[in-house]
Design a protein around this motif. Structure first.
Motif, PDB file in Angstrom:
ATOM      1  N   VAL A 192      -1.505  -1.310  -4.185  1.00 55.89           N
ATOM      2  CA  VAL A 192      -2.685  -0.450  -4.136  1.00 55.89           C
ATOM      3  C   VAL A 192      -2.236   0.970  -3.804  1.00 55.89           C
ATOM      4  O   VAL A 192      -1.449   1.170  -2.868  1.00 55.89           O
ATOM      5  CB  VAL A 192      -3.688  -0.970  -3.081  1.00 55.89           C
ATOM      6  N   ASN A 212       1.115  -7.489  -5.918  1.00 62.07           N
ATOM      7  CA  ASN A 212      -0.040  -6.601  -5.861  1.00 62.07           C
ATOM      8  C   ASN A 212       0.335  -5.277  -5.203  1.00 62.07           C
ATOM      9  O   ASN A 212       1.047  -5.263  -4.197  1.00 62.07           O
ATOM     10  CB  ASN A 212      -1.168  -7.247  -5.052  1.00 62.07           C
ATOM     11  N   GLN A 258     -10.493  -0.675   0.106  1.00 61.84           N
ATOM     12  CA  GLN A 258     -10.471  -1.105  -1.290  1.00 61.84           C
ATOM     13  C   GLN A 258     -10.449  -2.630  -1.452  1.00 61.84           C
ATOM     14  O   GLN A 258     -10.927  -3.146  -2.452  1.00 61.84           O
ATOM     15  CB  GLN A 258      -9.239  -0.522  -2.002  1.00 61.84           C
ATOM     16  N   ALA A 316       0.870  -1.179   0.000  1.00 60.62           N
ATOM     17  CA  ALA A 316       0.000   0.000   0.000  1.00 60.62           C
ATOM     18  C   ALA A 316       0.904   1.225   0.000  1.00 60.62           C
ATOM     19  O   ALA A 316       1.668   1.433   0.948  1.00 60.62           O
ATOM     20  CB  ALA A 316      -0.913   0.000   1.223  1.00 60.62           C
ATOM     21  N   PHE A 369      -6.187   0.989   2.547  1.00 59.70           N
ATOM     22  CA  PHE A 369      -6.135  -0.247   1.755  1.00 59.70           C
ATOM     23  C   PHE A 369      -7.390  -1.082   1.998  1.00 59.70           C
ATOM     24  O   PHE A 369      -8.010  -1.612   1.064  1.00 59.70           O
ATOM     25  CB  PHE A 369      -4.881  -1.040   2.137  1.00 59.70           C
ATOM     26  N   HIS A 416       4.963   1.782  -6.531  1.00 61.39           N
ATOM     27  CA  HIS A 416       3.851   1.038  -7.131  1.00 61.39           C
ATOM     28  C   HIS A 416       4.287   0.318  -8.407  1.00 61.39           C
ATOM     29  O   HIS A 416       4.028  -0.882  -8.582  1.00 61.39           O
ATOM     30  CB  HIS A 416       2.704   2.012  -7.427  1.00 61.39           C
TER      31      HIS A 416
END
Length: 245
Positions: free
Chosen positions: A67, A65, A86, A49, A83, A56
């Motif tokens: 976010v 992954n 979402q 996150a 986070f 990112h």
């Protein structure tokens, strides 16, 4: 039960700008941490996150992954709350992004205790090593009862020692930054994105849960790690990684 491991990561830092991207043995630190979390819960459940496109993009390029969360997050746990708004899960793990040697076994230990204590926030701890000073304000000290429920956490030595001449010293415990929460606990923590009174004085975010009457249970970890607080710590971590091999 869905369990996700989340590494909060920001680029800007007063002590070490760009720390998540700092190279340790030619690999960005954030990737070291991701690999350790992946060993515990699988790549599909491992996330970053962040508020920074550079972090990112790197994470995504390695197949993990990521976010995007707001830059305004007051703490790493506030970022986990952003986070959680979402991504749905039953248990959210917060794993520090500056501990590249975090142990998968310790992550699993926190998960197991959380499963049995869903009404509690879970956090790790270890005895302070002989090379560490209980008076060091960079080390949060932990005070627990006989059931390992958190009584208080401070940057001052806990428990306090009145008779400094006494050769018998208490077993000082320190915080290990692996946490476990559920959605409602994160919501209570993050809905105002503002530090509580004791949290602000101590600069220890776990105290916000106590201020909200959310019980915190501490778990003894097995593995000593080295946090990267400044650029000089990188060589310490590189040497420690060599010794582990």
């Amino acid at each position: 039960m869905k369990i996700v491991g989340v590494i909060p990561a920001r680029y800007k830092s007063s002590r070490f700008e760009g720390k998540p991207l700092a190279l340790i043995n030619s690999k960005p630190m954030i990737i070291h941490v991701l690999e350790q979390v992946e060993k515990a819960i699988g790549k599909e459940n491992t996330f970053v996150a962040t508020d920074d496109k550079r972090i990112h993009d790197l994470v995504k390029s390695k197949g993990y992954n990521s976010v995007i969360t707001p830059e305004s997050c007051a703490t790493g746990t506030d970022r986990i709350w952003e986070f959680a708004k979402q991504i749905d899960a039953d248990i959210y793990l917060n794993i520090q992004g500056d501990e590249p040697m975090v142990s998968p076994i310790d992550i699993l230990s926190v998960i197991e205790v959380k499963k049995k204590n869903m009404n509690c926030v879970i956090n790790g701890m270890l005895p302070i090593s002989k090379s560490e000073d209980p008076n060091d304000i960079n080390i949060p000290k932990v005070l627990v009862n006989k059931n390992n429920d958190l009584i208080y956490m401070s940057r001052l030595p806990l428990p306090g020692v009145k008779d400094l001449a006494n050769k018998t010293k208490p077993l000082f415990l320190k915080q290990v930054c692996i946490y476990a929460f559920n959605f409602e606990q994160l919501k209570t923590f993050g809905i105002n994105n503002k530090k509580s009174s004791f949290e602000a004085f101590e600069d220890i975010e776990i105290l916000r849960f106590m201020d909200s009457d959310i019980k915190v249970k501490m778990v003894m970890m097995e593995t000593e790690t080295i946090a990267v607080d400044n650029p000089g710590d990188i060589i310490k971590v590189e040497n420690a990684i060599k010794l582990r091999k």
